[in-house]
Design a protein around this motif. Structure first.
Motif, PDB file in Angstrom:
ATOM      1  N   MET A  14       0.845  -1.193   0.000  1.00  0.00           N
ATOM      2  CA  MET A  14       0.000   0.000   0.000  1.00  0.00           C
ATOM      3  C   MET A  14       0.881   1.244   0.000  1.00  0.00           C
ATOM      4  SD  MET A  14      -2.932  -1.052   2.752  1.00  0.00           S
ATOM      5  CE  MET A  14      -3.701  -2.662   2.687  1.00  0.00           C
ATOM      6  N   PRO A  15       0.647   2.179  -0.896  1.00  0.00           N
ATOM      7  CA  PRO A  15       1.514   3.352  -1.001  1.00  0.00           C
ATOM      8  C   PRO A  15       1.401   4.243   0.226  1.00  0.00           C
ATOM      9  CG  PRO A  15      -0.436   3.600  -2.389  1.00  0.00           C
ATOM     10  CD  PRO A  15      -0.443   2.204  -1.891  1.00  0.00           C
ATOM     11  N   GLY A  16       2.557   4.601   0.772  1.00  0.00           N
ATOM     12  CA  GLY A  16       2.596   5.537   1.887  1.00  0.00           C
ATOM     13  C   GLY A  16       2.495   4.915   3.251  1.00  0.00           C
ATOM     14  N   PHE A  17       2.285   3.590   3.334  1.00  0.00           N
ATOM     15  CA  PHE A  17       2.104   2.959   4.648  1.00  0.00           C
ATOM     16  C   PHE A  17       3.397   3.002   5.462  1.00  0.00           C
ATOM     17  CE2 PHE A  17       2.372  -0.812   7.376  1.00  0.00           C
ATOM     18  CZ  PHE A  17       1.256  -0.621   8.172  1.00  0.00           C
ATOM     19  N   LYS A  18       4.507   2.531   4.864  1.00  0.00           N
ATOM     20  CA  LYS A  18       5.781   2.497   5.587  1.00  0.00           C
ATOM     21  C   LYS A  18       6.245   3.908   5.945  1.00  0.00           C
ATOM     22  CE  LYS A  18       7.489  -1.874   3.651  1.00  0.00           C
ATOM     23  NZ  LYS A  18       8.596  -2.520   2.892  1.00  0.00           N
ATOM     24  N   GLU A  19       6.064   4.841   5.011  1.00  0.00           N
ATOM     25  CA  GLU A  19       6.492   6.207   5.280  1.00  0.00           C
ATOM     26  C   GLU A  19       5.703   6.827   6.428  1.00  0.00           C
ATOM     27  OE1 GLU A  19       5.705   4.946   2.473  1.00  0.00           O
ATOM     28  OE2 GLU A  19       7.487   5.036   1.176  1.00  0.00           O
ATOM     29  N   THR A  20       4.398   6.551   6.467  1.00  0.00           N
ATOM     30  CA  THR A  20       3.563   7.096   7.545  1.00  0.00           C
ATOM     31  C   THR A  20       3.974   6.531   8.894  1.00  0.00           C
ATOM     32  OG1 THR A  20       1.704   7.319   6.013  1.00  0.00           O
ATOM     33  CG2 THR A  20       1.193   7.356   8.351  1.00  0.00           C
ATOM     34  N   VAL A  21       4.231   5.207   8.957  1.00  0.00           N
ATOM     35  CA  VAL A  21       4.649   4.582  10.218  1.00  0.00           C
ATOM     36  C   VAL A  21       6.013   5.109  10.653  1.00  0.00           C
ATOM     37  CG1 VAL A  21       5.238   2.395  11.312  1.00  0.00           C
ATOM     38  CG2 VAL A  21       3.262   2.519   9.802  1.00  0.00           C
ATOM     39  N   GLN A  22       6.933   5.208   9.701  1.00  0.00           N
ATOM     40  CA  GLN A  22       8.279   5.674  10.033  1.00  0.00           C
ATOM     41  C   GLN A  22       8.262   7.119  10.529  1.00  0.00           C
ATOM     42  OE1 GLN A  22      11.008   5.351   6.782  1.00  0.00           O
ATOM     43  NE2 GLN A  22      12.798   5.929   7.978  1.00  0.00           N
ATOM     44  N   LEU A  23       7.468   7.978   9.882  1.00  0.00           N
ATOM     45  CA  LEU A  23       7.399   9.378  10.288  1.00  0.00           C
ATOM     46  C   LEU A  23       6.778   9.520  11.675  1.00  0.00           C
ATOM     47  CD1 LEU A  23       7.774  12.355   9.487  1.00  0.00           C
ATOM     48  CD2 LEU A  23       5.485  12.279   8.481  1.00  0.00           C
ATOM     49  N   ALA A  24       5.714   8.771  11.944  1.00  0.00           N
ATOM     50  CA  ALA A  24       5.070   8.867  13.254  1.00  0.00           C
ATOM     51  C   ALA A  24       5.944   8.289  14.360  1.00  0.00           C
ATOM     52  CB  ALA A  24       3.718   8.143  13.219  1.00  0.00           C
ATOM     53  N   TRP A  25       6.662   7.197  14.060  1.00  0.00           N
ATOM     54  CA  TRP A  25       7.492   6.551  15.086  1.00  0.00           C
ATOM     55  C   TRP A  25       8.728   7.379  15.428  1.00  0.00           C
ATOM     56  CZ3 TRP A  25       6.037   2.497  17.902  1.00  0.00           C
ATOM     57  CH2 TRP A  25       6.973   1.884  18.715  1.00  0.00           C
ATOM     58  N   SER A  26       9.261   8.090  14.448  1.00  0.00           N
ATOM     59  CA  SER A  26      10.474   8.888  14.679  1.00  0.00           C
ATOM     60  C   SER A  26      10.171  10.293  15.171  1.00  0.00           C
ATOM     61  CB  SER A  26      11.283   8.973  13.378  1.00  0.00           C
ATOM     62  OG  SER A  26      10.502   9.584  12.349  1.00  0.00           O
ATOM     63  N   ALA A  27       8.921  10.643  15.372  1.00  0.00           N
ATOM     64  CA  ALA A  27       8.580  11.980  15.875  1.00  0.00           C
ATOM     65  C   ALA A  27       9.117  12.148  17.284  1.00  0.00           C
ATOM     66  CB  ALA A  27       7.069  12.176  15.847  1.00  0.00           C
ATOM     67  N   PRO A  28       9.597  13.312  17.649  1.00  0.00           N
ATOM     68  CA  PRO A  28      10.169  13.529  18.994  1.00  0.00           C
ATOM     69  C   PRO A  28       9.097  13.423  20.082  1.00  0.00           C
ATOM     70  CG  PRO A  28       9.978  15.593  17.798  1.00  0.00           C
ATOM     71  CD  PRO A  28       9.681  14.513  16.811  1.00  0.00           C
ATOM     72  N   SER A  29       9.502  12.945  21.247  1.00  0.00           N
ATOM     73  CA  SER A  29       8.602  12.768  22.377  1.00  0.00           C
ATOM     74  C   SER A  29       9.157  13.496  23.592  1.00  0.00           C
ATOM     75  CB  SER A  29       8.425  11.284  22.688  1.00  0.00           C
ATOM     76  OG  SER A  29       7.670  11.111  23.857  1.00  0.00           O
ATOM     77  N   THR A  30       8.265  14.049  24.401  1.00  0.00           N
ATOM     78  CA  THR A  30       8.680  14.771  25.610  1.00  0.00           C
ATOM     79  C   THR A  30       8.833  13.850  26.813  1.00  0.00           C
ATOM     80  OG1 THR A  30       6.358  15.223  26.110  1.00  0.00           O
ATOM     81  CG2 THR A  30       7.551  16.882  24.828  1.00  0.00           C
ATOM     82  N   HIS A  31       8.438  12.565  26.660  1.00  0.00           N
ATOM     83  CA  HIS A  31       8.513  11.624  27.776  1.00  0.00           C
ATOM     84  C   HIS A  31       9.939  11.111  27.938  1.00  0.00           C
ATOM     85  CE1 HIS A  31       4.148  11.507  28.230  1.00  0.00           C
ATOM     86  NE2 HIS A  31       4.075  11.442  26.903  1.00  0.00           N
ATOM     87  N   THR A  32      10.336  10.887  29.191  1.00  0.00           N
ATOM     88  CA  THR A  32      11.680  10.361  29.481  1.00  0.00           C
ATOM     89  C   THR A  32      11.653   8.879  29.837  1.00  0.00           C
ATOM     90  OG1 THR A  32      11.418  11.079  31.782  1.00  0.00           O
ATOM     91  CG2 THR A  32      12.494  12.626  30.253  1.00  0.00           C
ATOM     92  N   GLN A  33      10.552   8.434  30.454  1.00  0.00           N
ATOM     93  CA  GLN A  33      10.456   7.012  30.788  1.00  0.00           C
ATOM     94  C   GLN A  33      10.155   6.202  29.531  1.00  0.00           C
ATOM     95  OE1 GLN A  33       7.723   6.325  33.992  1.00  0.00           O
ATOM     96  NE2 GLN A  33       8.676   7.854  35.355  1.00  0.00           N
ATOM     97  N   GLN A  34      10.753   5.013  29.473  1.00  0.00           N
ATOM     98  CA  GLN A  34      10.675   4.212  28.254  1.00  0.00           C
ATOM     99  C   GLN A  34       9.247   3.755  27.950  1.00  0.00           C
ATOM    100  OE1 GLN A  34      13.239   0.825  28.303  1.00  0.00           O
ATOM    101  NE2 GLN A  34      12.951   0.359  26.135  1.00  0.00           N
TER     102      GLN A  34
END
Length: 717
Positions: free
Chosen positions: A1-21
């Motif tokens: 499906m076009p754009g599926f991997k890119e969407t997951v990769q972009l959302a997963w690599s977005a910065p997070s303010t949480h410190t606990q794993q």
């Protein structure tokens, strides 16, 4: 499906303010879910268009391939598009499945149109999509209409000029306006002179008069069905044949003698073969069928009404019921079977055996999707099932009560429409029908010529036979009118008692005092009012509901029928509040195989009350639901001590909340999912954790909101 991997990769690599794993992973999963949700919306919105475009290009390439070989690039494009079509078709199928689920939740088996489309899915639709004409096709309604009209005009032609006509002045018929005349109205005008012709033929001696004291009409006409009463003589039969022949020459309505039938009435001493020698119609004995009703000289037998039962059995095929849930079977019985005998029950007093046969078929289809069913599968008494919903039933028609309600229209029309030709003849009314009619009406006396002295409710809304039952029994003339009874105190002269007791005297004096104040009004007709409707007119619905007056209103109507769930959940709640679910305690009473312990906690005996509200597994779900619904006080209602499911249901429904109606819907949703989890463990040997069941509740709740549960949306946001 076009754009599926890119969407997951972009959302997963977005910065997070949480410190606990664990918090960081939770944030990434939520971001990925939101990203995929937005991606799926854009994909699904163009899915159908892309699929159609791909199929169109493939079609064009296939057409081109018939005239020449495809190039290397064209073959690769076609192969890529074929692979693309498979993916797009899967996406479209998922979208359609979700859309159909929302529609099913919204309409389900409660929607008549959707229900009939589902039940009759295998039946061929009687619709002409297009008609071929020369080298083209007629597709619009106007084009098909004109094409069919021209075809039959050419095939049938126009009738020749008439050589005969009626003597309209001699017939003295009522004139009709021909403006906006439809086909049915034109037929009525054409057939109307036949009655007058037969009357003129009788008065002139061309036909014998009706035998004996019969004064009714000689002919009964409805559409193209005509029943003509005739004296069995050669002279009358030849005269009728001549009338019908000339009538056909004038109007074009020719009688098909080969399809006609003759039924003798008390003609045992008549040579019918000699009389019918020149009239080639079939002789058929009673009972016969006219206008869909069996007609007989005596009492109809069970065999005469058996075709109606066979028709009901053929209509409610068990295979249709297997594709429906219990709510669908209820709709099938209410909409199909209950309506089939209405016409029969209106005109005839059916035998109780026939009514029981219809009820047996309804009960079998309702509980087991079969023609017959044993008592063990019937969860609720059938008499209670047939009650209105406000009295704890499912509103399936009780045929015995509806037949009585329909027959009361005969008595009502005798009062309000005395010009009807059947007034004065015997009607299918018994003593119970008359008692119900008198209880539901109030008569105002005018000249007293129409009201019955003993039976009509004309003394302060009460019939005299109820005020003085002993005097009524002692009266030898019980069919007098009010005027006839009061004239010369005839009602007193009718009293015939061997031993006149003190009770007789007391009732006689009381009735005498009431009658002494009655003054007749010559020239003013008696009037009647139906007391069960606001406008004072009879309705079959009010007469039907009046027969349930002794029953008390149920206490669960608001919590079962007012919320918004699918129909199957309504039915589940209706069974649950009456403790009619097949839990272990009820299976044990039947002696059926069961697991005695609760399938959720495996500690306590299984009852509906324990399973839905007292089990520790269910309590964890209710505690989570209290947080989801923002109703912390809900937890206080789960303590033991309540003896019925209905008590728990009422207690939870009274919990303070921003949307009481939404809370009642949520109670049904949560109870339904707990019951489904129990069944998964019993029948499929699959179990889920309380958190998983709670997630199912949330997902199902979202679908309900999309399908129209507005009050639930106000509660969960």
């Amino acid at each position: 499906m076009p754009g599926f991997k890119e969407t997951v990769q972009l959302a997963w690599s977005a910065p997070s303010t949480h410190t606990q794993q664990d918090h960081s992973i939770n944030h990434k999963l939520k971001a990925t879910a939101l990203g995929l949700k937005s991606w799926s919306k854009s994909l699904f919105s163009d899915c159908k268009l892309q699929l159609l475009m791909a199929l169109d290009v493939i079609l064009q390439l296939d057409i081109t391939q018939e005239s020449r070989d495809l190039s290397f690039e064209e073959r690769n494009l076609r192969a890529d598009l074929k692979r693309r079509v498979k993916g797009l078709a899967a996406l479209e199928r998922s979208r359609k499945r979700q859309a159909s689920r929302i529609r099913y939740l919204r309409e389900g088996d409660a929607n008549t149109k959707f229900f009939h489309l589902r039940v009759n899915a295998r039946k061929r639709k009687n619709h002409i999509l297009r008609l071929k004409h020369n080298d083209g096709w007629a597709v619009t309604h106007e084009e098909k209409d004109k094409l069919i009209f021209d075809h039959f005009c050419q095939a049938l032609g126009r009738p020749p000029p008439r050589q005969l006509d009626f003597n309209w002045e001699a017939l003295n018929l009522t004139s009709h306006s021909l403006e906006d005349l439809d086909l049915r109205g034109g037929y009525v005008i054409a057939i109307d002179p036949l009655q007058r012709i037969l009357e003129e033929a009788t008065s002139s001696g061309f036909l014998h008069a009706m035998p004996g004291d019969l004064t009714g009409p000689r002919i009964s006409l409805y559409a193209d069905d005509a029943a003509i009463f005739l004296t069995p003589t050669v002279h009358d039969l030849d005269g009728l044949a001549n009338i019908l022949q000339q009538f056909g020459e004038v109007t074009g309505l020719v009688t098909n003698v080969a399809k006609s039938s003759i039924t003798p009435i008390q003609c045992s001493n008549v040579d019918l073969d000699g009389i019918l020698a020149n009239f080639p119609a079939v002789t058929v004995p009673f009972p016969i069928k006219y206008l869909g009703l069996p007609i007989s000289l005596g009492r109809l037998k069970r065999a005469d009404l058996q075709p109606y039962i066979d028709k009901a059995v053929a209509r409610l095929n068990p295979w249709k019921g297997r594709f429906l849930n219990r709510a669908g079977c209820t709709a099938l019985v209410k909409l199909v079977l209950s309506s089939m005998p209405i016409f029969l029950l209106t005109a005839l007093k059916a035998d109780k055996g026939i009514l029981k046969a219809f009820a047996k078929i309804s009960r079998g289809m309702r509980w087991a999707c079969q023609e017959t069913v044993s008592g063990g599968k019937c969860k609720v008494n059938w008499q209670k099932v047939c009650r209105p919903k406000e009295l704890g039933g499912l509103e399936i028609l009780d045929l015995e009560k509806i037949s009585r309600a329909l027959r009361l229209r005969w008595l009502w029309y005798e009062w309000t429409a005395p010009e009807k030709p059947w007034v004065g003849s015997e009607t299918p009314i018994d003593a119970s029908d008359l008692a119900l009619f008198n209880a539901a009406t109030t008569v105002t006396i005018g000249d007293g010529a129409k009201a019955s002295f003993w039976s009509s409710s004309w003394i302060n809304g009460t019939p005299p036979k109820d005020l003085a039952p002993l005097i009524y029994v002692a009266s030898k003339r019980k069919n007098r009118t009010v005027r006839d009874a009061l004239e010369g105190h005839n009602w007193v002269a009718d009293i015939l008692v061997e031993a006149f007791t003190i009770d007789h005297m007391e009732q006689y004096v009381r009735l005498w005092d009431l009658l002494s104040a009655v003054q007749l009004s010559p020239g003013t007709e008696d009037s009647i009012v139906w007391t069960l409707t606001p406008n004072g007119c009879y309705t079959a619905s009010s007469a039907y509901k009046a027969q349930f007056f002794p029953a008390l209103p149920c206490s669960f109507g608001n919590i079962v029928w007012k919320p918004w769930p699918p129909p199957k959940c309504h039915f589940f709640a209706w069974l649950a509040v009456q403790n009619r679910l097949w839990t272990a305690d009820r299976l044990a009473k039947r002696g059926w195989p069961h697991q005695p312990s609760c399938q959720l906690c495996r500690c306590s005996p299984e009852t509906a009350r324990h399973l839905l509200f007292e089990c520790r597994f269910s309590k964890r779900i209710w505690i989570a639901a209290a947080s989801w619904l923002d109703c912390p006080d809900l937890i206080r209602c789960l303590g033991a001590g309540r003896s019925r499911v209905l008590d728990y249901w009422h207690a939870i429904a009274k919990t303070p909340t921003s949307s009481p109606k939404g809370l009642r819907t949520a109670i049904m949703l949560i109870s339904w999912e707990i019951w489904k989890e129990r069944n998964e463990r019993v029948f499929n040997n699959k179990s889920s954790l309380p958190l998983v069941v709670m997630q199912k509740i949330k997902d199902e709740g979202k679908d309900w909101v999309l399908a129209g549960a507005k009050n639930l949306a106000d509660l969960i946001g």
